[in-house]
Design an enzyme around this catalytic site. Structure first.
Site, PDB file in Angstrom:
ATOM      1  N   TRP A 122      63.576  35.088  36.843  1.00 49.13           N
ATOM      2  CA  TRP A 122      63.222  36.462  37.225  1.00 49.13           C
ATOM      3  C   TRP A 122      62.890  36.515  38.723  1.00 49.13           C
ATOM      4  O   TRP A 122      63.193  37.481  39.411  1.00 49.13           O
ATOM      5  CB  TRP A 122      62.002  36.918  36.403  1.00 49.13           C
ATOM      6  CG  TRP A 122      61.499  38.280  36.777  1.00 49.13           C
ATOM      7  CD1 TRP A 122      61.908  39.475  36.262  1.00 49.13           C
ATOM      8  CD2 TRP A 122      60.488  38.595  37.746  1.00 49.13           C
ATOM      9  NE1 TRP A 122      61.222  40.510  36.846  1.00 49.13           N
ATOM     10  CE2 TRP A 122      60.340  40.000  37.763  1.00 49.13           C
ATOM     11  CE3 TRP A 122      59.692  37.835  38.592  1.00 49.13           C
ATOM     12  CZ2 TRP A 122      59.439  40.647  38.589  1.00 49.13           C
ATOM     13  CZ3 TRP A 122      58.788  38.480  39.430  1.00 49.13           C
ATOM     14  CH2 TRP A 122      58.672  39.867  39.414  1.00 49.13           C
ATOM     15  N   HIS A 123      62.266  35.431  39.244  1.00 51.57           N
ATOM     16  CA  HIS A 123      61.893  35.422  40.660  1.00 51.57           C
ATOM     17  C   HIS A 123      63.105  35.331  41.570  1.00 51.57           C
ATOM     18  O   HIS A 123      63.047  35.750  42.728  1.00 51.57           O
ATOM     19  CB  HIS A 123      60.952  34.256  40.961  1.00 51.57           C
ATOM     20  CG  HIS A 123      59.570  34.479  40.452  1.00 51.57           C
ATOM     21  ND1 HIS A 123      59.205  34.231  39.162  1.00 51.57           N
ATOM     22  CD2 HIS A 123      58.458  34.970  41.063  1.00 51.57           C
ATOM     23  CE1 HIS A 123      57.928  34.530  38.987  1.00 51.57           C
ATOM     24  NE2 HIS A 123      57.448  34.997  40.127  1.00 51.57           N
ATOM     25  N   GLY A 124      64.184  34.771  41.074  1.00 49.45           N
ATOM     26  CA  GLY A 124      65.355  34.693  41.927  1.00 49.45           C
ATOM     27  C   GLY A 124      66.357  33.718  41.374  1.00 49.45           C
ATOM     28  O   GLY A 124      66.037  32.872  40.539  1.00 49.45           O
TER      29      GLY A 124
END
Lengths: 495, 322
Positions: A329-331
């Site tokens: 989700w962060h990247g």
């Protein structure tokens, strides 16, 4: 429009003042307009995505409600599932398209090169629309909440659009769920002096964390992490510890400013952080870190996967999946994947080792509720979290490996020869950084123990105003900002 | 309740403003121009000056108030600051006029050549950071600085707050002693040793850059409104020395021919010292500090000429006799 920009410092008072001066029935329109202006200050085109996501989830809510009215229950369930699936697929599709397409593209190219296949794979090079992960999750929470009958579908498109785009929370959370926040737009909020003042103080605390502490620590962190080959041993340890504190102050400051803004206008937002670095276990850490995202994953991923009401093995698998997804989700990088995976392993490992730990405690007759034990557990947890942060912060996977290699070097002389002051912060800046960290930790301990109750409103106006003015002047003088620096983007805006 | 909150907010902001107005001067960078402008603006008050000099660095080493005093008994002050654009000169002139009624105003026009809308920020700060807060200062900030910089001109602490770690005793006090005797003038002793490369003297004219022209007109207008005498000058320099600067007029010689016409139309003397080298026995090689600035010997020659010009054309009292 960053929170720590002059534009926002003019935008927010204007928006909130008008908000209180206009009648309740049109306030949603004013906030919606303001929110889109806020968002479009980054890139007007991305408002189309925001609006698309809003319309899809809004329609899904209405359609699910319509399906609910069907007499044929089987058909109703089928229809509901169809609508929720379509909403999820289209929203996640947009998210994947904009956030992960390059990652997949690049890795497909790598794979095809490795396999020696000449597959033409286009490189999209799409700019990541700011806040897309945050508002997409917020919008999806609505679809799922309606599907689960946790909220009534919102028929008022304007109010719903405002829920998704509400400017304090738009680009970096807190990720509110529709069941806790949507109804607040129907409430009439009156101007309450104490509430407004407390909201402003929360914002002020946020600004302190951001411009005095986080952005100062960032100077040292960037020096080391952007040139990993040049530093060894304690330099990397210090940079990593500073990064742990930087990312906490940075993200917590954003959350505090967002909560403060919302509070000024009468909205009650969820807390995003407790005191994560006072945690004595990874489980406790995650109960205090990015709480709204964890809660989202718990409600909409962990529990649907079966949660812990299943076999041990399956529940560990569920935990691991949630952490890996949270990493992604962060990247879309290997490093975030490793970061998430590490935390998954920590959590599972912690559970698996618990019986052994309890046995040892009994066998050696260790008293667990002592300060030294707490400190030991706290230190261990903090070290594990910091180890994972190395992957989070390092620019690439190979740089993370390089940093880990270079860290295994004993160079205590950097403390005695003043080399520590050559990492971007001279000794005066270092002292302010340490003072900032001390204030943050003190604040955390005060919140945790609740032993030093400190309600500023109980004090004399002279004392209160001295505190306000001193805090503002302190931020103005010791903050890292101004024409000589680019206002540092909040770290979480990129996710 | 909103009313109560508004009143409290205004009070708090006023208190904060007061504190910042104390802190601003402490944090402002203390470079050479600060003492000089403070002396010239806020210490020399009450119609004590016969002549005021304004302009860029070319003006700083042009006119020496001590020579005018020794020879003729005129009182004057040199307000020149490095890189001062003409729009800033206009607002500095208005500030000077607050404290001096109708002095003879002498302005060096070298900076008419600037084609950019705004001058170099650091140069503009030499003047604006050292002016006390007033309507004129706010007006100046809004007209001589780009919008993204204005807030930090209004509240210089936003620009200079990083100096907290280098503050010294000097930051907490004004020391005009270093500039007291020079009255704003200074010239170096270096000898340039090279000839003027510009030889293409012409009668043709060229347009003045629009913003510079606007402020030249405003200065002329102001002299008519306020009734003070205006003298334009242009210090010796090599016209070719600005050819490499992208934000500079490509043909300064022609532009200053245009200036001469404007001055004549308005009955304003315009002394272009670049046209008087032979009359003044001005040797570019030995009288210049570098291609753009005079040294002390060159400056002495200009001063001798200008003192006589003032003496012959204006009825200025000899204050030495008092």
């Amino acid at each position: 429009m960053l929170f720590n920009s002059a534009t926002f410092l003019m935008f927010f008072p204007f928006v909130s003042l008008v908000y209180f001066l206009i009648p309740h029935r049109v306030r949603w329109a004013w906030l919606l307009l303001s929110s889109y202006v806020f968002y479009m200050s980054w890139n007007p085109k991305y408002a189309i995505l925001l609006a698309t996501s809003t319309l899809i989830t809004y329609a899904s809510g209405i359609l699910i409600a319509k399906a609910n009215e069907l007499r044929d229950r089987e058909k109703a369930t089928r229809m509901k599932k169809t609508w929720v699936a379509l909403s999820l697929l289209s929203n996640l599709g947009i998210l994947v398209l904009f956030k992960y397409i390059d990652f997949f593209g690049t890795n497909l190219i790598r794979l095809s090169l490795w396999l020696d296949l000449a597959i033409p794979i286009p490189n999209f090079n799409i700019l990541l629309p700011i806040g897309i992960s945050f508002y997409t999750f917020k919008a999806l929470s609505y679809t799922i909440d309606v599907y689960r009958n946790d909220v009534e579908p919102e028929t008022h498109l304007g109010r719903y659009a405002l829920f998704v785009s509400f400017f304090p929370q738009l680009v970096a959370g807190p990720i509110e769920k529709s069941k806790t926040f949507l109804h607040q737009f129907q409430e009439e909020h009156f101007f309450d002096y104490t509430r407004v003042r407390d909201g402003l103080l929360l914002m002020l605390w946020g600004f302190f964390q951001k411009v005095v502490v986080a952005d100062r620590l960032a100077i040292l962190v960037n020096t080391v992490y952007n040139d990993p080959a040049s530093y060894r041993g304690f330099a990397i340890v210090i940079a990593t510890v500073f990064f742990a504190l930087q990312i906490y102050c940075d993200f917590n400051s954003y959350s505090d400013i967002a909560r403060g803004c919302a509070q000024v206008m009468g909205f009650r937002s969820s807390r995003n952080f407790g005191q994560p670095y006072l945690s004595r276990s990874i489980r406790e850490f995650w109960a205090n870190w990015h709480i709204t995202l964890c809660s989202w994953f718990k409600d909409y991923l962990y529990i649907p996967l079966g949660g812990n009401r299943c076999s041990k093995l399956r529940s560990y698998f569920n935990i691991f999946v949630v952490f890996v997804v949270s990493g992604i989700w962060h990247g879309a990088t290997i490093n975030f994947l490793i970061w998430g995976g590490l935390h998954g392993l920590y959590r599972v490992g912690e559970d698996l080792l618990r019986p052994l730990k309890d046995k040892l405690v009994r066998l050696l007759n260790i008293r667990t509720e002592t300060l030294s034990m707490n400190l030991f557990q706290g230190f261990l947890t903090f070290s594990l979290v910091c180890f994972a942060w190395i992957f989070f912060r390092a620019n690439t996977f190979s740089e993370a490996v390089l940093l880990l290699n270079n860290m295994l070097y004993f160079n205590p002389e950097i403390f005695t020869r003043g080399l520590i002051f050559e990492l971007g912060l001279d000794w005066k800046e270092f002292i302010v950084a340490l003072l900032g960290i001390f204030i943050i930790i003190l604040g955390n301990i005060m919140q945790r123990t609740k032993r030093f109750g400190f309600d500023i409103s109980e004090y004399h106006i002279g004392f209160r105003w001295t505190i306000y003015v001193t805090a503002i002047v302190f931020i103005l003088v010791f903050g890292i900002y101004g024409p000589d620096f680019d206002a540092q983007q909040f770290i979480y805006l990129q996710f | 309740m909103i009313k109560k909150a508004l009143i409290k907010s205004i009070l708090l902001l006023t208190l904060l403003g007061l504190i910042l107005s104390v802190l601003n001067p402490i944090f402002i960078l203390k470079e050479g121009h600060r003492n000089k402008l403070y002396q010239g603006l806020y210490e020399h008050q009450g119609d004590s000056l016969d002549v005021v000099f304004l302009g860029s660095s070319h003006m700083i080493n042009s006119f020496n108030p001590n020579i005018l005093w020794d020879k003729y008994g005129f009182t004057s002050f040199n307000y020149g600051t490095g890189g001062e654009p003409i729009d800033v000169t206009y607002y500095l002139l208005k500030e000077v006029l607050k404290f001096h009624d109708n002095p003879i105003v002498v302005i060096d026009l070298y900076y008419l050549g600037l084609t950019d809308e705004y001058g170099n920020e650091e140069y503009v700060r030499y003047v604006l950071d050292n002016m006390k807060m007033s309507v004129n200062k706010i007006d100046a900030i809004f007209h001589t600085t780009p919008s993204h910089n204005r807030l930090s001109f209004l509240l210089p602490i936003l620009k200079y707050h990083g100096r907290w770690k280098e503050l010294s005793e000097q930051d907490f006090k004004f020391d005009v002693f270093s500039t007291y005797y020079a009255k704003g003038y200074s010239a170096g002793e270096n000898i340039y040793g090279k000839n003027n490369t510009f030889s293409n003297h012409t009668k043709e004219t060229a347009e003045i850059p629009p913003k510079a022209k606007l402020y030249l007109d405003k200065i002329i207008e102001l002299s008519k409104e306020e009734g003070f005498e205006l003298i334009f000058t242009l210090a010796p320099h090599d016209y070719n020395s600005t050819l490499e600067i992208p934000s500079w007029h490509p043909e300064p010689a022609k532009m200053f021919n245009q200036v001469a016409e404007i001055a004549e139309d308005n009955n304003i003397p315009f002394i272009n010292y670049n046209n008087l080298f032979d009359d003044l026995d001005f040797d570019f090689k030995t009288d210049m500090y570098n291609a753009g600035h005079m040294n002390i010997w060159g400056s002495n020659k200009i001063n001798a000429h200008f003192g006589e010009f003032l003496h012959n054309n204006y009825h200025l009292p000899d204050h030495r006799k008092k």
